[in-house]
Design an enzyme around this catalytic site. Structure first.
Site, short mmCIF file in Angstrom:
data_model
loop_
_atom_site.label_atom_id
_atom_site.label_comp_id
_atom_site.label_asym_id
_atom_site.label_seq_id
_atom_site.Cartn_x
_atom_site.Cartn_y
_atom_site.Cartn_z
N GLY A 93 0.86 -1.18 0.00
CA GLY A 93 0.00 0.00 0.00
C GLY A 93 0.89 1.23 0.00
O GLY A 93 1.83 1.32 -0.79
N SER A 125 5.76 -5.46 -1.13
CA SER A 125 5.67 -4.05 -1.52
C SER A 125 6.06 -3.16 -0.33
O SER A 125 7.19 -3.21 0.14
CB SER A 125 4.27 -3.75 -2.04
OG SER A 125 4.20 -2.48 -2.62
N ALA A 126 5.14 -2.35 0.19
CA ALA A 126 5.46 -1.48 1.33
C ALA A 126 5.95 -2.29 2.53
O ALA A 126 6.82 -1.85 3.28
CB ALA A 126 4.24 -0.65 1.71
N HIS A 162 8.96 -3.56 -6.76
CA HIS A 162 8.32 -3.19 -8.04
C HIS A 162 9.32 -2.59 -9.02
O HIS A 162 8.95 -1.77 -9.87
CB HIS A 162 7.18 -2.18 -7.83
CG HIS A 162 6.10 -2.61 -6.90
ND1 HIS A 162 5.21 -3.61 -7.19
CD2 HIS A 162 5.75 -2.14 -5.67
CE1 HIS A 162 4.36 -3.75 -6.18
NE2 HIS A 162 4.67 -2.89 -5.24
N GLU A 197 8.82 -7.69 -10.04
CA GLU A 197 7.58 -8.43 -9.81
C GLU A 197 7.81 -9.93 -9.92
O GLU A 197 8.49 -10.42 -10.82
CB GLU A 197 6.52 -8.01 -10.83
CG GLU A 197 6.31 -6.51 -10.94
CD GLU A 197 5.79 -5.88 -9.66
OE1 GLU A 197 6.56 -5.87 -8.67
OE2 GLU A 197 4.66 -5.40 -9.65
#
Length: 244
Positions: A93, A125-126, A162, A197
């Protein structure tokens, strides 16, 4: 220095292409949990999705491998929830919002302590970004100001999930590599590990490798290490222990 007993799975993303949520990562997550069937989920990076819905998404995904998920927001004391956790997962997020909430809830030291005891930490991700030294190489917009940019410091480098070299036609802004080069000018001795990814960093027993959840095994999984103005490719065949 990376936390001595760190047992981490740092995923670039929750999806690859049009795969289902966390589908590509299920085998890696199951291996990291190594028999653990309950985990504490930290949904603080969610901004446009509420914490309850976010936790349900993760529960639905991990039910496929027999894992029960509890959202930290459902617990009376976030600190006690971390202290009691068998494993922790931190979702993607907005990295700034995630780190802000970790500080607000006093969770930096408790998570570090649990990781030092060998508890599995899974991020994407985050959730991977905050495992690094700071969040200064995140791709996210600073929608809120955390107490500090210093992150969990579970590893002794920066992360950039990413990662892509793609530069759309007609786009005149900086590429990702240029942005990371700016960081290196001011932080010449600090490594940035860029994961693409479908890949993840698998860290255990003071070793680190690039892991892959990509279904097309004919295309080698790669990532990149940026340090001191240099960009080096890494593959699943490489030992990355030197970064720890």
């Amino acid at each position: 220095m990376t936390i001595e007993n760190a047992n981490l799975l740092l995923l670039s993303s929750s999806r690859v292409g049009d795969t289902k949520y966390l589908q590509h990562a299920l085998a890696m997550i199951k291996a990291k949990l190594n028999g653990i069937t309950e985990l504490l989920f930290i949904p603080y990076a969610g901004v446009t999705v509420n914490y309850e819905d976010y936790t349900t998404m993760v529960q639905n995904a991990l039910s496929e491998i027999g894992v029960k998920v509890t959202g930290i927001h459902q617990c009376e004391s976030p600190i006690e929830a971390v202290n009691a956790a068998q494993a922790i997962a931190v979702g993607g997020g907005n990295t700034f919002h995630l780190l802000h909430q970790l500080y607000q809830n006093g969770l930096i030291a408790p998570i570090q302590h649990k990781v030092a005891q060998g508890m599995p930490y899974i991020g994407w991700s985050a959730g991977s970004n905050v495992a690094g030294l700071s969040i200064r190489t995140t791709n996210d917009m600073p929608i809120i100001e955390p107490q500090s940019f210093d992150a969990l410091q579970l590893v002794d480098f920066q992360l950039n999930p990413h990662y892509t070299d793609h530069n759309p036609p007609g786009h005149n802004g900086e590429t990702r590599a240029q942005r990371l080069a700016e960081f290196m000018v001011l932080n010449n001795d600090t490594a940035i590990v860029a994961i693409v990814e479908g890949t993840a960093l698998d860290i255990k027993q003071n070793t680190m490798v690039l892991a892959s959840g990509l279904s097309d095994t004919t295309v080698p999984a790669t990532g990149f290490v940026f340090k001191g103005s240099k960009k080096s490719e890494m593959t699943t065949d490489d030992s990355l222990d030197y970064l720890l």
